[in-house]
Motif scaffolding. Structure first.
Motif, mmCIF file in Angstrom:
data_model
loop_
_atom_site.group_PDB
_atom_site.id
_atom_site.type_symbol
_atom_site.label_atom_id
_atom_site.label_comp_id
_atom_site.label_asym_id
_atom_site.label_seq_id
_atom_site.Cartn_x
_atom_site.Cartn_y
_atom_site.Cartn_z
ATOM 1 N N LEU A 167 31.302 37.468 40.331
ATOM 2 C CA LEU A 167 32.116 36.519 39.568
ATOM 3 C C LEU A 167 33.358 37.210 38.993
ATOM 4 O O LEU A 167 34.424 36.600 38.867
ATOM 5 C CB LEU A 167 31.263 35.946 38.435
ATOM 6 N N GLY A 168 33.198 38.487 38.671
ATOM 7 C CA GLY A 168 34.337 39.260 38.168
ATOM 8 C C GLY A 168 35.465 39.322 39.184
ATOM 9 O O GLY A 168 36.650 39.270 38.822
ATOM 10 N N LEU A 169 35.127 39.405 40.479
ATOM 11 C CA LEU A 169 36.178 39.428 41.507
ATOM 12 C C LEU A 169 36.942 38.099 41.491
ATOM 13 O O LEU A 169 38.165 38.072 41.626
ATOM 14 C CB LEU A 169 35.570 39.657 42.895
ATOM 15 N N GLY A 186 29.999 40.153 30.820
ATOM 16 C CA GLY A 186 28.995 40.983 31.481
ATOM 17 C C GLY A 186 28.163 41.777 30.487
ATOM 18 O O GLY A 186 26.939 41.889 30.633
ATOM 19 N N ARG A 187 28.834 42.328 29.476
ATOM 20 C CA ARG A 187 28.094 43.095 28.451
ATOM 21 C C ARG A 187 27.168 42.170 27.667
ATOM 22 O O ARG A 187 26.030 42.545 27.340
ATOM 23 C CB ARG A 187 29.081 43.795 27.511
ATOM 24 N N HIS A 213 30.834 50.784 42.898
ATOM 25 C CA HIS A 213 31.271 49.649 42.067
ATOM 26 C C HIS A 213 30.082 49.041 41.314
ATOM 27 O O HIS A 213 30.191 48.666 40.150
ATOM 28 C CB HIS A 213 31.952 48.578 42.927
ATOM 29 N N ALA A 241 35.594 50.850 33.074
ATOM 30 C CA ALA A 241 34.500 50.884 34.063
ATOM 31 C C ALA A 241 34.367 49.516 34.729
ATOM 32 O O ALA A 241 34.218 49.419 35.956
ATOM 33 C CB ALA A 241 33.189 51.276 33.387
ATOM 34 N N TYR A 242 34.446 48.453 33.925
ATOM 35 C CA TYR A 242 34.377 47.101 34.488
ATOM 36 C C TYR A 242 35.535 46.876 35.474
ATOM 37 O O TYR A 242 35.328 46.367 36.590
ATOM 38 C CB TYR A 242 34.403 46.033 33.371
ATOM 39 N N MET A 268 35.673 39.124 31.427
ATOM 40 C CA MET A 268 34.414 39.303 32.166
ATOM 41 C C MET A 268 33.700 40.588 31.746
ATOM 42 O O MET A 268 32.493 40.721 31.964
ATOM 43 C CB MET A 268 34.665 39.297 33.669
ATOM 44 N N ASN A 270 37.311 49.028 37.135
ATOM 45 C CA ASN A 270 37.132 49.823 38.351
ATOM 46 C C ASN A 270 36.094 49.176 39.273
ATOM 47 O O ASN A 270 36.191 49.262 40.494
ATOM 48 C CB ASN A 270 36.721 51.251 38.007
ATOM 49 N N ALA A 271 35.098 48.536 38.670
ATOM 50 C CA ALA A 271 34.075 47.867 39.483
ATOM 51 C C ALA A 271 34.618 46.590 40.114
ATOM 52 O O ALA A 271 34.376 46.318 41.289
ATOM 53 C CB ALA A 271 32.857 47.547 38.612
ATOM 54 N N ALA A 272 35.343 45.808 39.332
ATOM 55 C CA ALA A 272 35.748 44.475 39.789
ATOM 56 C C ALA A 272 37.162 44.434 40.372
ATOM 57 O O ALA A 272 37.591 43.378 40.855
ATOM 58 C CB ALA A 272 35.651 43.477 38.630
ATOM 59 N N SER A 317 28.013 47.002 31.821
ATOM 60 C CA SER A 317 27.311 45.820 31.303
ATOM 61 C C SER A 317 25.968 46.159 30.655
ATOM 62 O O SER A 317 25.468 45.404 29.829
ATOM 63 C CB SER A 317 27.052 44.831 32.446
ATOM 64 N N LEU A 332 29.132 51.362 38.513
ATOM 65 C CA LEU A 332 30.083 51.246 37.398
ATOM 66 C C LEU A 332 29.829 49.962 36.614
ATOM 67 O O LEU A 332 29.886 49.946 35.380
ATOM 68 C CB LEU A 332 31.526 51.231 37.934
ATOM 69 N N TYR A 333 29.541 48.890 37.350
ATOM 70 C CA TYR A 333 29.296 47.625 36.660
ATOM 71 C C TYR A 333 28.017 47.710 35.813
ATOM 72 O O TYR A 333 27.973 47.211 34.692
ATOM 73 C CB TYR A 333 29.210 46.444 37.647
ATOM 74 N N CYS A 381 37.253 36.139 38.878
ATOM 75 C CA CYS A 381 38.044 36.101 37.642
ATOM 76 C C CYS A 381 39.303 36.955 37.755
ATOM 77 O O CYS A 381 40.367 36.567 37.245
ATOM 78 C CB CYS A 381 37.200 36.579 36.462
ATOM 79 N N HIS A 400 20.101 36.045 39.140
ATOM 80 C CA HIS A 400 21.095 35.217 38.462
ATOM 81 C C HIS A 400 21.533 34.119 39.451
ATOM 82 O O HIS A 400 21.997 34.431 40.535
ATOM 83 C CB HIS A 400 22.268 36.149 38.140
ATOM 84 N N MET A 427 27.362 38.787 38.198
ATOM 85 C CA MET A 427 28.540 38.829 37.315
ATOM 86 C C MET A 427 29.633 39.730 37.885
ATOM 87 O O MET A 427 30.807 39.548 37.559
ATOM 88 C CB MET A 427 28.136 39.302 35.917
ATOM 89 N N LEU A 428 29.263 40.701 38.708
ATOM 90 C CA LEU A 428 30.293 41.510 39.370
ATOM 91 C C LEU A 428 31.014 40.657 40.416
ATOM 92 O O LEU A 428 32.243 40.673 40.508
ATOM 93 C CB LEU A 428 29.664 42.757 40.008
#
Lengths: 140, 128
Positions: A58-60, B48-49, A21, B23-24, B44, B26-28, A29, A24-25, A62, B66, A55-56
Motif C-alpha cells: 500500500l505504501g507503493l 505502518g508503525r 525492502h 527506513a520506510y 504511511m 527506502n522500503a517503499a 513498522s 526495512l519495512y 501512496c 492483512h 502495508m508495504l
C-alpha cells in the motif's frame, strides 16, 4: 477545463520488492510477522514463500499518489484498499491508476482515482480507490 | 490480549523519528526530499508503525494476514512528534479456521488528528 479529467492516467511506477525492502519495512513498522521474513515459516503456509507486508504494498500506492498530488495527498488524501492476492518478495510490481471522477460538493473539490498494484503476471493484487482534495481554482 | 467489541484501546505515546521515516521511504521508494521540504513524516510510515504496534499489543500470531485497509490522511505529523493511537474492535467474525478482525483507529499528534483508519486482518484461529 479540468487538469484531471476522468480517464487521465497517473504515471506508472515499477519496482522490484526485494527482501531488503521487506526487512526495512519490518524495522520501520515493528511488524516482524515471519510470513514476511522467514522462508521456512512461509513455506508451510498457503503462500509457499515469503510475501511483502500489505502495508508495504500500500505504501507503493501512496508514494505514487504523493508524486502525482504532492501536499494535497498528505493533507486530506484517503484510501480504500483490498488485498486480493499476495505480493511475493523478489517480485517486480507496477502501480497503475487513473482519475475516475471529480466531485464538487459544498465548496470542496475531490478527485477519485482507481489505483492498482499489478504483479509480474499482470494480476491486480492490490486495488484501491484513492481520493484527494484539490483547491477549487486549480485547473489545467 | 483479547479485545472485546467496541472496547477502546490506547497505544502510545510513540513517535516516528527521522530514522524510521527514512527506513520506510527506502522500503517503499518514497522521496525523502519531498517530505523533508514540508517538515512532514510520510503518512504511511505513521500508519505502518501504528499497525505494527496494534499487532504487537493484540499479540496477533505469526501467519496473520492483512486483507483490507482504509486510511484517511487528515494532517501531516512532524518527525518525532508525540503520537497516540485510539483503537477499537469494530467487528469480529469466523470463517474456515480464521478469525476476521476489523479494527478502527485514529492517531493524534499533540492533540491534532492526523490519521484515521480501518484494518481488516485474518488471524489463524488455532494459533490465537
Amino acid at each position: 477545463m479540468s487538469r484531471y479529467p476522468a480517464g487521465r492516467a497517473l504515471p506508472v511506477i515499477t519496482r522490484r520488492i526485494a527482501q531488503e525492502h521487506v526487512q526495512l519495512y519490518a524495522e520501520a513498522s515493528g511488524d516482524h510477522n515471519p510470513l514476511h521474513l522467514d522462508a521456512e515459516f512461509a513455506a508451510k503456509t498457503e503462500f509457499g514463500r515469503p510475501i511483502a507486508h500489505g502495508m508495504l504494498a500500500l505504501g507503493l500506492i501512496c508514494e505514487a499518489m504523493a508524486r502525482s498530488f504532492g501536499r494535497h495527498w498528505l493533507n486530506g488524501g484517503g484510501l480504500r484498499a483490498r488485498f486480493k492476492g499476495p505480493v511475493y518478495v523478489g517480485e517486480e510490481v507496477s502501480i497503475h491508476g487513473e482519475v475516475s471522477r471529480e466531485l464538487i460538493e459544498g465548496g470542496q473539490r475531490r478527485l477519485s482515482c482507481n489505483v492498482a498494484l499489478r504483479n509480474s503476471k499482470g494480476e491486480d493484487v492490490v486495488t484501491a480507490v484513492a481520493t484527494v482534495p484539490l483547491p477549487l481554482g486549480e485547473t489545467g | 490480549m483479547t479485545l472485546e467489541a467496541d472496547e477502546q484501546l490506547t497505544i502510545g505515546p510513540f513517535a516516528v523519528d527521522a530514522g524510521a521515516a527514512e527506513a520506510y521511504l527506502n522500503a517503499a521508494g518514497g522521496e525523502a526530499s519531498f517530505y523533508r521540504g514540508m517538515g512532514a513524516t510520510p503518512p504511511m510510515a505513521v500508519a505502518g508503525r501504528t499497525l505494527g504496534l496494534l499487532i504487537e499489543r493484540l499479540s496477533m500470531p505469526p501467519g496473520s494476514v492483512h486483507i483490507g485497509q482504509e486510511l484517511d490522511f487528515l494532517d501531516a505529523a512532524k518527525p518525532g512528534e508525540r503520537l497516540v493511537c485510539a483503537a477499537k474492535l469494530a467487528r469480529e467474525s469466523r470463517r474456515g479456521g480464521w478469525r476476521i478482525l476489523q479494527l478502527e483507529f485514529t492517531v493524534n499528534a499533540e492533540g491534532r488528528r492526523v490519521l484515521g483508519g480501518r484494518t481488516t486482518v485474518m488471524v489463524p484461529e488455532e494459533a490465537h
